[in-house]
Scaffold this active site. Sequence first.
Site, mmCIF file in Angstrom:
data_model
loop_
_atom_site.group_PDB
_atom_site.id
_atom_site.type_symbol
_atom_site.label_atom_id
_atom_site.label_comp_id
_atom_site.label_asym_id
_atom_site.label_seq_id
_atom_site.Cartn_x
_atom_site.Cartn_y
_atom_site.Cartn_z
ATOM 1 N N ARG A 54 61.596 57.429 48.445
ATOM 2 C CA ARG A 54 60.985 56.115 47.899
ATOM 3 C C ARG A 54 60.463 56.319 46.559
ATOM 4 O O ARG A 54 60.312 57.572 46.226
ATOM 5 C CB ARG A 54 60.162 55.329 48.878
ATOM 6 N N GLY A 55 60.232 55.260 45.668
ATOM 7 C CA GLY A 55 59.825 55.566 44.316
ATOM 8 C C GLY A 55 61.021 55.188 43.684
ATOM 9 O O GLY A 55 62.096 55.920 43.829
ATOM 10 N N ARG A 97 68.026 48.657 49.184
ATOM 11 C CA ARG A 97 66.773 47.736 48.286
ATOM 12 C C ARG A 97 67.052 47.231 47.132
ATOM 13 O O ARG A 97 67.659 47.859 46.423
ATOM 14 C CB ARG A 97 65.672 48.885 48.355
ATOM 15 N N ASP A 245 58.975 49.037 39.402
ATOM 16 C CA ASP A 245 60.294 49.201 39.921
ATOM 17 C C ASP A 245 61.292 48.533 38.840
ATOM 18 O O ASP A 245 62.648 48.489 39.166
ATOM 19 C CB ASP A 245 59.959 48.630 41.242
HETATM 20 O O1 MRU Z 1 58.093 51.060 48.179
HETATM 21 P P1 MRU Z 1 58.116 52.076 47.214
HETATM 22 O O2 MRU Z 1 57.290 53.127 48.204
HETATM 23 O O3 MRU Z 1 59.224 52.607 46.840
HETATM 24 O O4 MRU Z 1 57.262 51.546 46.137
HETATM 25 C C1 MRU Z 1 57.044 52.530 44.861
HETATM 26 C C2 MRU Z 1 56.397 51.860 43.630
HETATM 27 O O5 MRU Z 1 56.130 50.607 43.738
HETATM 28 C C3 MRU Z 1 56.172 52.689 42.484
HETATM 29 O O6 MRU Z 1 55.142 52.455 41.800
HETATM 30 C C4 MRU Z 1 57.458 52.738 41.656
HETATM 31 O O7 MRU Z 1 58.680 52.501 42.159
HETATM 32 C C5 MRU Z 1 57.427 53.551 40.438
HETATM 33 S S1 MRU Z 1 57.629 55.489 41.167
HETATM 34 C C6 MRU Z 1 57.511 56.220 39.723
#
Ligand code: MRU
Length: 367
Positions: A54-55, A97, A245
């Site tokens: 994730r991220g 996603r 995101d």
């Molecule tokens: O749901 P996630 O854990 O994928 O959400 C991640 C985030 O909101 C991060 O802040 C974003 O993806 C930036 S990662 C460099």
Amino acid sequence: MNEKNIMDYETVALDDERDALVIIDQTLLPGRTELISLHTAQEIWDAIYLLKVRGAPAIGVAAAFGIYLLAKQTDTQEYEVFYEAFRKQKEYLNSARPTAVNLSWALNRMEQVCVRSRELPVEQIKEKLRAEAVHMKEEDIQVCKAIGEHGLTLVKPGDGILTHCNAGQLATCKYGTATAPIYLGQERGYRFSVFADETRPLLQGARLTAYELQASGVDVTLICDNMSATVMRNGWINAVFVGCDRVAANGDTANKIGTSVVAAVAKRYHVPVYICAPTSTIDMDTPAGADITIEQRPAHEVTDMWYEKPTAPEGVKVFNPAFDVTDHDLIAGIVTEYGIAREPYTESLREIFRIKESKQAALKTRA
Ligand code: MRU
């Protein structure tokens, strides 16, 4: 016992020998570090949907390796058949996603490789897909480092920094985005004190950010999401660094749910909020935050996922958006690999892309 540090693992890797996408299963952290190998479209889709990887940037690179491995499995010499199968796999992975634009950005970039190479034998197209995915991973490391350098100009030694969710090394291939200035500062003796929001409901701040910062020797303090006003009011925070995101063309930014609350509170206490954003996360085709699709996640993540016993009455109605939009007027700057964009973002983000294009053109001429 010689336990390997979490920072020594690769978030996303390609195992050519086993034809596998290898990731750290982030749902098990910090308790257990387990690498898992993914081979099928279903396994890769599940890993993205379930947040094993994730991220935004890590999702992009995982999807690039994933689609390469799936394309490699396509057994045909005919371009049209190969491309049709590629498109189907691409659409499938892309549906995992909706908010992180890096997923479609990476898959589109891989598709462009297919289209540009259509005159070549299929085996050579597969090699080009591999090279592009490997390049995207290397690029991510350079991009994060550059964001770190620009971000570091916004703070000074000894500063207090608050971050939300995990935009750290675990969300990228190295350095992270929001954590990149922190890690570079750490290397240079800045001695920041970092406050990590735990980030309900999936606790990326507690499980991942606090974990990786602590493992790196950074002074990190974990707080619940509802404590950010207290630490700001106490005067402990000089800047907020968060990831994103999807950044819309006007600077409105989708990031983990709760980011907009932090930004509103920060405005009250005159703390600047910086969004650390690789240009791969800036979506100039999305005019404003209202146009961003916000992922809705299942109720059980809120009611009982991390607890021994459910923390809510059975059957209660739950609203569980995974992200929120921070309005651009709450953002002091958007830190990209090409510099820092400021209000008015509609113009400054366009300028960032102009710089990107001219630097890329200069690189091509030199090559
Ligand atoms: O749901 P996630 O854990 O994928 O959400 C991640 C985030 O909101 C991060 O802040 C974003 O993806 C930036 S990662 C460099």
